[in-house]
Write an enzyme that holds these catalytic residues in place. Structure first.
Site, short mmCIF file in Angstrom:
data_model
loop_
_atom_site.label_atom_id
_atom_site.label_comp_id
_atom_site.label_asym_id
_atom_site.label_seq_id
_atom_site.Cartn_x
_atom_site.Cartn_y
_atom_site.Cartn_z
N ASP A 30 -17.25 25.57 -91.10
CA ASP A 30 -17.77 25.14 -89.80
C ASP A 30 -18.66 26.23 -89.21
O ASP A 30 -18.37 27.43 -89.33
CB ASP A 30 -16.59 24.84 -88.85
CG ASP A 30 -17.01 24.08 -87.62
OD1 ASP A 30 -16.71 22.88 -87.51
OD2 ASP A 30 -17.67 24.70 -86.74
N GLY A 93 -13.42 14.27 -78.47
CA GLY A 93 -14.24 15.45 -78.70
C GLY A 93 -15.16 15.36 -79.90
O GLY A 93 -15.71 16.37 -80.32
N GLN A 94 -15.34 14.16 -80.46
CA GLN A 94 -16.28 14.05 -81.59
C GLN A 94 -17.69 14.34 -81.11
O GLN A 94 -18.16 13.75 -80.12
CB GLN A 94 -16.21 12.65 -82.22
CG GLN A 94 -17.07 12.53 -83.47
CD GLN A 94 -16.93 11.19 -84.19
OE1 GLN A 94 -16.25 10.28 -83.72
NE2 GLN A 94 -17.60 11.07 -85.33
N SER A 95 -18.35 15.26 -81.78
CA SER A 95 -19.72 15.61 -81.40
C SER A 95 -20.73 15.31 -82.50
O SER A 95 -21.91 15.16 -82.22
CB SER A 95 -19.81 17.10 -81.01
OG SER A 95 -19.45 17.92 -82.10
N HIS A 100 -15.64 13.38 -90.44
CA HIS A 100 -15.29 14.67 -91.03
C HIS A 100 -13.85 15.01 -90.70
O HIS A 100 -13.34 14.66 -89.64
CB HIS A 100 -16.22 15.77 -90.53
CG HIS A 100 -16.41 15.80 -89.05
ND1 HIS A 100 -17.26 14.94 -88.38
CD2 HIS A 100 -15.84 16.58 -88.10
CE1 HIS A 100 -17.21 15.20 -87.09
NE2 HIS A 100 -16.35 16.19 -86.89
N HIS A 102 -11.54 18.26 -90.01
CA HIS A 102 -11.47 19.70 -89.79
C HIS A 102 -10.24 20.22 -90.52
O HIS A 102 -9.14 19.67 -90.37
CB HIS A 102 -11.27 20.01 -88.30
CG HIS A 102 -12.42 19.66 -87.41
ND1 HIS A 102 -13.33 20.58 -86.96
CD2 HIS A 102 -12.80 18.47 -86.86
CE1 HIS A 102 -14.22 19.99 -86.17
NE2 HIS A 102 -13.92 18.70 -86.09
P1 DGP Z 1 -16.54 17.35 -83.93
O1 DGP Z 1 -16.68 17.96 -82.57
O2 DGP Z 1 -15.12 16.99 -84.28
O3 DGP Z 1 -17.51 16.23 -84.14
O4 DGP Z 1 -16.89 18.52 -84.94
C1 DGP Z 1 -18.18 18.81 -85.35
C2 DGP Z 1 -18.14 20.18 -85.97
O5 DGP Z 1 -19.31 20.35 -86.71
C3 DGP Z 1 -18.09 21.32 -84.96
O6 DGP Z 1 -16.87 22.06 -85.13
C4 DGP Z 1 -19.29 22.18 -85.30
C5 DGP Z 1 -19.71 21.69 -86.66
N1 DGP Z 1 -21.14 21.70 -86.89
C6 DGP Z 1 -22.09 21.09 -86.14
N2 DGP Z 1 -23.31 21.29 -86.66
C7 DGP Z 1 -23.11 22.03 -87.79
C8 DGP Z 1 -24.00 22.55 -88.78
O7 DGP Z 1 -25.22 22.38 -88.74
N3 DGP Z 1 -23.45 23.27 -89.78
C9 DGP Z 1 -22.09 23.46 -89.87
N4 DGP Z 1 -21.65 24.20 -90.91
N5 DGP Z 1 -21.23 22.98 -88.96
C10 DGP Z 1 -21.75 22.28 -87.94
#
Ligand code: DGP
Length: 114
Positions: A30, A93-95, A100, A102
């Protein structure tokens, strides 16, 4: 999906620290780790949220979980404990709207989550 960031990672169009890959999934670190180990397991196919995955993808979801346990072993957290999280829609909190898991570990976590 053309402009999905996780699709781009899956296609190697943008860089990520990939820790596991096979025909169906990619796992990578992440970008904003919330624990000493914080990886994401994604399918290469695009599904916006868990609500968009049907019964025919049951095997894919199971595979994602098994890959997470494999990465946990590779990262040395398998026997101490780890947490798998799948934030689904905005209130959770999904962004990033490409499903995916975690994989978090390497420290003690509180329950209930914040
Ligand atoms: P969520 O909030 O559950 O949708 O988690 C999205 C996660 O994705 C957050 O912990 C940060 C990660 N993330 C977002 N953009 C990128 C990226 O470009 N590269 C990587 N490695 N992680 C990313």
């Amino acid at each position: 999906m053309a402009d999905c960031i996780f699709c781009k990672i899956g296609r190697k169009e943008i860089p990520a620290k990939i820790v596991y890959e096979d025909r169906l999934v990619v796992a990578f670190d992440d970008i904003g780790p919330q624990a000493p180990t914080h990886c994401l397991v994604i399918p290469k196919a695009h599904y916006e949220t868990l609500n968009d995955v049907g019964a025919e993808q049951e095997g894919l979801l199971g595979h994602m979980m098994l890959v997470a346990t494999r990465v946990a072993r590779d990262k040395g957290i398998h026997d101490k404990g780890y947490r798998l999280v799948a934030n689904t829609l905005a209130e959770a909190g999904q962004s990033v709207f490409h499903i995916h898991l975690h994989l978090l570990g390497g420290r003690r976590f509180a329950w209930p989550p914040g």
